[in-house]
Design a protein around this motif. Sequence first.
Motif, PDB file in Angstrom:
ATOM      1  N   ALA A   1      41.328  49.636 -27.113  1.00  0.00           N
ATOM      2  CA  ALA A   1      40.138  49.386 -26.300  1.00  0.00           C
ATOM      3  C   ALA A   1      39.358  50.678 -26.058  1.00  0.00           C
ATOM      4  CB  ALA A   1      40.547  48.758 -24.969  1.00  0.00           C
ATOM      5  N   LEU A   2      40.074  51.779 -25.804  1.00  0.00           N
ATOM      6  CA  LEU A   2      39.416  53.066 -25.585  1.00  0.00           C
ATOM      7  C   LEU A   2      38.647  53.506 -26.823  1.00  0.00           C
ATOM      8  CD1 LEU A   2      38.895  55.676 -24.009  1.00  0.00           C
ATOM      9  CD2 LEU A   2      41.097  56.532 -24.861  1.00  0.00           C
ATOM     10  N   TYR A   3      39.280  53.410 -27.984  1.00  0.00           N
ATOM     11  CA  TYR A   3      38.614  53.829 -29.220  1.00  0.00           C
ATOM     12  C   TYR A   3      37.446  52.905 -29.562  1.00  0.00           C
ATOM     13  CZ  TYR A   3      41.725  57.637 -30.562  1.00  0.00           C
ATOM     14  OH  TYR A   3      42.393  58.842 -30.612  1.00  0.00           O
ATOM     15  N   ARG A   4      37.582  51.605 -29.278  1.00  0.00           N
ATOM     16  CA  ARG A   4      36.463  50.681 -29.497  1.00  0.00           C
ATOM     17  C   ARG A   4      35.295  51.050 -28.588  1.00  0.00           C
ATOM     18  NH1 ARG A   4      35.332  49.395 -33.319  1.00  0.00           N
ATOM     19  NH2 ARG A   4      36.661  51.075 -33.958  1.00  0.00           N
TER      20      ARG A   4
ATOM     21  N   VAL B   1      31.529  52.493 -29.853  1.00  0.00           N
ATOM     22  CA  VAL B   1      30.270  51.789 -29.616  1.00  0.00           C
ATOM     23  C   VAL B   1      29.356  52.564 -28.666  1.00  0.00           C
ATOM     24  CG1 VAL B   1      29.242  49.680 -28.658  1.00  0.00           C
ATOM     25  CG2 VAL B   1      31.296  49.529 -30.085  1.00  0.00           C
ATOM     26  N   VAL B   2      29.941  53.186 -27.643  1.00  0.00           N
ATOM     27  CA  VAL B   2      29.140  53.785 -26.581  1.00  0.00           C
ATOM     28  C   VAL B   2      29.007  55.303 -26.723  1.00  0.00           C
ATOM     29  CG1 VAL B   2      28.892  54.025 -24.080  1.00  0.00           C
ATOM     30  CG2 VAL B   2      29.855  51.916 -25.040  1.00  0.00           C
ATOM     31  N   HIS B   3      30.075  55.985 -27.134  1.00  0.00           N
ATOM     32  CA  HIS B   3      30.068  57.447 -27.223  1.00  0.00           C
ATOM     33  C   HIS B   3      30.598  57.875 -28.589  1.00  0.00           C
ATOM     34  CE1 HIS B   3      29.199  57.692 -22.935  1.00  0.00           C
ATOM     35  NE2 HIS B   3      30.242  56.918 -22.689  1.00  0.00           N
ATOM     36  N   ILE B   4      29.756  57.773 -29.587  1.00  0.00           N
ATOM     37  CA  ILE B   4      30.202  57.998 -30.964  1.00  0.00           C
ATOM     38  C   ILE B   4      30.659  59.430 -31.197  1.00  0.00           C
ATOM     39  CG2 ILE B   4      27.867  58.516 -31.774  1.00  0.00           C
ATOM     40  CD1 ILE B   4      30.676  56.683 -33.685  1.00  0.00           C
ATOM     41  N   LYS B   5      30.043  60.409 -30.519  1.00  0.00           N
ATOM     42  CA  LYS B   5      30.445  61.806 -30.704  1.00  0.00           C
ATOM     43  C   LYS B   5      31.875  62.033 -30.207  1.00  0.00           C
ATOM     44  CE  LYS B   5      29.073  66.566 -29.695  1.00  0.00           C
ATOM     45  NZ  LYS B   5      28.075  67.445 -29.013  1.00  0.00           N
ATOM     46  N   GLN B   6      32.165  61.507 -29.018  1.00  0.00           N
ATOM     47  CA  GLN B   6      33.525  61.630 -28.487  1.00  0.00           C
ATOM     48  C   GLN B   6      34.522  60.870 -29.359  1.00  0.00           C
ATOM     49  OE1 GLN B   6      30.813  61.157 -26.852  1.00  0.00           O
ATOM     50  NE2 GLN B   6      30.787  62.185 -24.844  1.00  0.00           N
ATOM     51  N   TYR B   7      34.051  59.757 -29.925  1.00  0.00           N
ATOM     52  CA  TYR B   7      34.929  58.984 -30.812  1.00  0.00           C
ATOM     53  C   TYR B   7      35.341  59.811 -32.023  1.00  0.00           C
ATOM     54  CZ  TYR B   7      36.286  55.531 -34.316  1.00  0.00           C
ATOM     55  OH  TYR B   7      36.959  54.847 -35.303  1.00  0.00           O
ATOM     56  N   ARG B   8      34.414  60.518 -32.600  1.00  0.00           N
ATOM     57  CA  ARG B   8      34.730  61.345 -33.767  1.00  0.00           C
ATOM     58  C   ARG B   8      35.706  62.458 -33.400  1.00  0.00           C
ATOM     59  NH1 ARG B   8      28.480  61.607 -35.977  1.00  0.00           N
ATOM     60  NH2 ARG B   8      28.452  59.499 -36.901  1.00  0.00           N
TER      61      ARG B   8
ATOM     62  N   ALA C   1      34.009  45.486 -21.167  1.00  0.00           N
ATOM     63  CA  ALA C   1      32.805  45.188 -20.387  1.00  0.00           C
ATOM     64  C   ALA C   1      31.689  46.169 -20.725  1.00  0.00           C
ATOM     65  CB  ALA C   1      33.132  45.225 -18.894  1.00  0.00           C
ATOM     66  N   ARG C   2      32.052  47.444 -20.855  1.00  0.00           N
ATOM     67  CA  ARG C   2      31.054  48.448 -21.242  1.00  0.00           C
ATOM     68  C   ARG C   2      30.533  48.186 -22.645  1.00  0.00           C
ATOM     69  NH1 ARG C   2      30.406  53.302 -18.825  1.00  0.00           N
ATOM     70  NH2 ARG C   2      28.650  53.321 -20.294  1.00  0.00           N
ATOM     71  N   ILE C   3      31.420  47.752 -23.530  1.00  0.00           N
ATOM     72  CA  ILE C   3      30.986  47.399 -24.892  1.00  0.00           C
ATOM     73  C   ILE C   3      29.999  46.235 -24.828  1.00  0.00           C
ATOM     74  CG2 ILE C   3      31.735  46.420 -27.102  1.00  0.00           C
ATOM     75  CD1 ILE C   3      34.339  47.975 -26.763  1.00  0.00           C
ATOM     76  N   GLY C   4      30.296  45.242 -23.989  1.00  0.00           N
ATOM     77  CA  GLY C   4      29.401  44.097 -23.851  1.00  0.00           C
ATOM     78  C   GLY C   4      28.050  44.491 -23.292  1.00  0.00           C
TER      79      GLY C   4
ATOM     80  N   GLN D   1      26.976  49.893 -36.730  1.00  0.00           N
ATOM     81  CA  GLN D   1      26.978  49.383 -35.354  1.00  0.00           C
ATOM     82  C   GLN D   1      27.367  47.915 -35.312  1.00  0.00           C
ATOM     83  OE1 GLN D   1      22.916  50.856 -34.611  1.00  0.00           O
ATOM     84  NE2 GLN D   1      23.749  51.798 -32.758  1.00  0.00           N
ATOM     85  N   SER D   2      26.846  47.136 -36.258  1.00  0.00           N
ATOM     86  CA  SER D   2      27.188  45.728 -36.317  1.00  0.00           C
ATOM     87  C   SER D   2      28.671  45.533 -36.580  1.00  0.00           C
ATOM     88  CB  SER D   2      26.363  45.042 -37.414  1.00  0.00           C
ATOM     89  OG  SER D   2      26.698  43.683 -37.521  1.00  0.00           O
ATOM     90  N   LYS D   3      29.215  46.315 -37.514  1.00  0.00           N
ATOM     91  CA  LYS D   3      30.640  46.230 -37.811  1.00  0.00           C
ATOM     92  C   LYS D   3      31.491  46.632 -36.612  1.00  0.00           C
ATOM     93  CE  LYS D   3      30.760  46.861 -42.833  1.00  0.00           C
ATOM     94  NZ  LYS D   3      31.333  47.676 -43.931  1.00  0.00           N
ATOM     95  N   ALA D   4      31.057  47.655 -35.908  1.00  0.00           N
ATOM     96  CA  ALA D   4      31.822  48.120 -34.751  1.00  0.00           C
ATOM     97  C   ALA D   4      31.902  47.038 -33.683  1.00  0.00           C
ATOM     98  CB  ALA D   4      31.177  49.389 -34.186  1.00  0.00           C
ATOM     99  N   LEU D   5      30.785  46.330 -33.445  1.00  0.00           N
ATOM    100  CA  LEU D   5      30.786  45.267 -32.453  1.00  0.00           C
ATOM    101  C   LEU D   5      31.654  44.085 -32.898  1.00  0.00           C
ATOM    102  CD1 LEU D   5      27.055  45.258 -31.291  1.00  0.00           C
ATOM    103  CD2 LEU D   5      29.070  45.979 -29.983  1.00  0.00           C
ATOM    104  N   LYS D   6      31.618  43.766 -34.187  1.00  0.00           N
ATOM    105  CA  LYS D   6      32.450  42.671 -34.686  1.00  0.00           C
ATOM    106  C   LYS D   6      33.926  43.017 -34.550  1.00  0.00           C
ATOM    107  CE  LYS D   6      29.140  40.766 -38.025  1.00  0.00           C
ATOM    108  NZ  LYS D   6      28.854  40.519 -39.458  1.00  0.00           N
ATOM    109  N   LEU D   7      34.268  44.255 -34.862  1.00  0.00           N
ATOM    110  CA  LEU D   7      35.650  44.686 -34.746  1.00  0.00           C
ATOM    111  C   LEU D   7      36.089  44.703 -33.286  1.00  0.00           C
ATOM    112  CD1 LEU D   7      38.168  45.715 -36.144  1.00  0.00           C
ATOM    113  CD2 LEU D   7      37.218  48.016 -36.067  1.00  0.00           C
ATOM    114  N   SER D   8      35.183  45.105 -32.403  1.00  0.00           N
ATOM    115  CA  SER D   8      35.498  45.089 -30.975  1.00  0.00           C
ATOM    116  C   SER D   8      35.747  43.662 -30.502  1.00  0.00           C
ATOM    117  CB  SER D   8      34.349  45.715 -30.176  1.00  0.00           C
ATOM    118  OG  SER D   8      34.163  47.069 -30.535  1.00  0.00           O
ATOM    119  N   GLY D   9      34.967  42.723 -31.049  1.00  0.00           N
ATOM    120  CA  GLY D   9      35.185  41.318 -30.703  1.00  0.00           C
ATOM    121  C   GLY D   9      36.557  40.831 -31.143  1.00  0.00           C
TER     122      GLY D   9
END
Length: 335
Positions: free
Chosen positions: A130-133, A137-144, A218-221, A240-248
């Motif tokens: 959940a954290l990585y998702r 989606v929200v903080h791509i720099k921190q994700y990398r 919730a933040r992803i939503g 971005q579309s793929k990231a949201l689908k994967l989060s779902g």
Amino acid sequence: MPVEHISTLAVVTNTTEDTKTAMQELWWEENTEILVTLEVLVIILCILGSSGNLITVLAIIFSSLRYNVNCILIGSQSTAGFLYCVLILPMQAFVFHRQTHEMEQSFCLAAGGIRYTLVGVIMLNLSAIALYRYLNVVHIKQYRNMSSGKILFTTIVFCWMIPLIFTIPPSLKLWGSFTFQPSILACTFDVTADGSNRIIMVTLGFIVPCLFIVYCYARIGIAAFQSFKRMSRWNNNNPQSKALKLSGMMLCIFFIFFLGTFPYFVLNVTDKRFKYPIHHIWTTMMGWLLYTLNPVVYTLMDNNFRTAYKNFLVGDCEAHPVRHHSSRLSRGTSL
């Protein structure tokens, strides 16, 4: 005979009689066919759950999915699910088969420790996913930054080691304990031991991670809702579309886990004396059933997993899978 001895003998006799009466009132003694049915169901779940989770791990290892951050975390979660199915479910089938009032204390201490450790590992892996998702989606720099090999490895080790802090003490009878409860035919928390371990384990091991996971999704939503107008310009190959689908998909996995474990944890907190043993058994069985559904969800909701499963099952594994640009650990945003 002295009065003290007579009193002591009376107390011991009454205690023994109470124990025998309680043992005679066990619901399953006159319904042993139910235990046979439960034993068969547990064996079936053991086979399905262990094979499904093992195939998931191997499909990830022998495909380019092994270079994807989310798939690595899924592999860690599936490994815990596999160990749960091959260790805990056979133990439970053995207990149902014996149909006994007593079980060796050492057996229960080990079984209880392993059981709750693996549940904690699964819960923390879901939290990490959940954290990585959320970061994806929200903080791509921190994700990398978080997707670097060292940080990702540390995260996985953290998910596997933290539950031991709460399960080793009761396994060694240092803080709380596990014991056999004949009314539910399971090794679980000892109600006569220190209950603080049980409370903290349920709070920090279940409630807090659940709240954290709900916050992340919730933040992803919210982020998806704010970007709704731009969604019409996204195509299926857009990161971005793929990231949201994967989060779902991962939200669905969490919902399944929550649905399977929430009734069990609530019942363990509200019914400490096991007055409703049937409810304890069906909530536990529901959790075991839902543990086996994760590979089904991956298959139904993601084409990359379907391909990886298919290639593995037909023996068409990639000896040297290609590390695709979109699946690099440092920048991958989707499968």
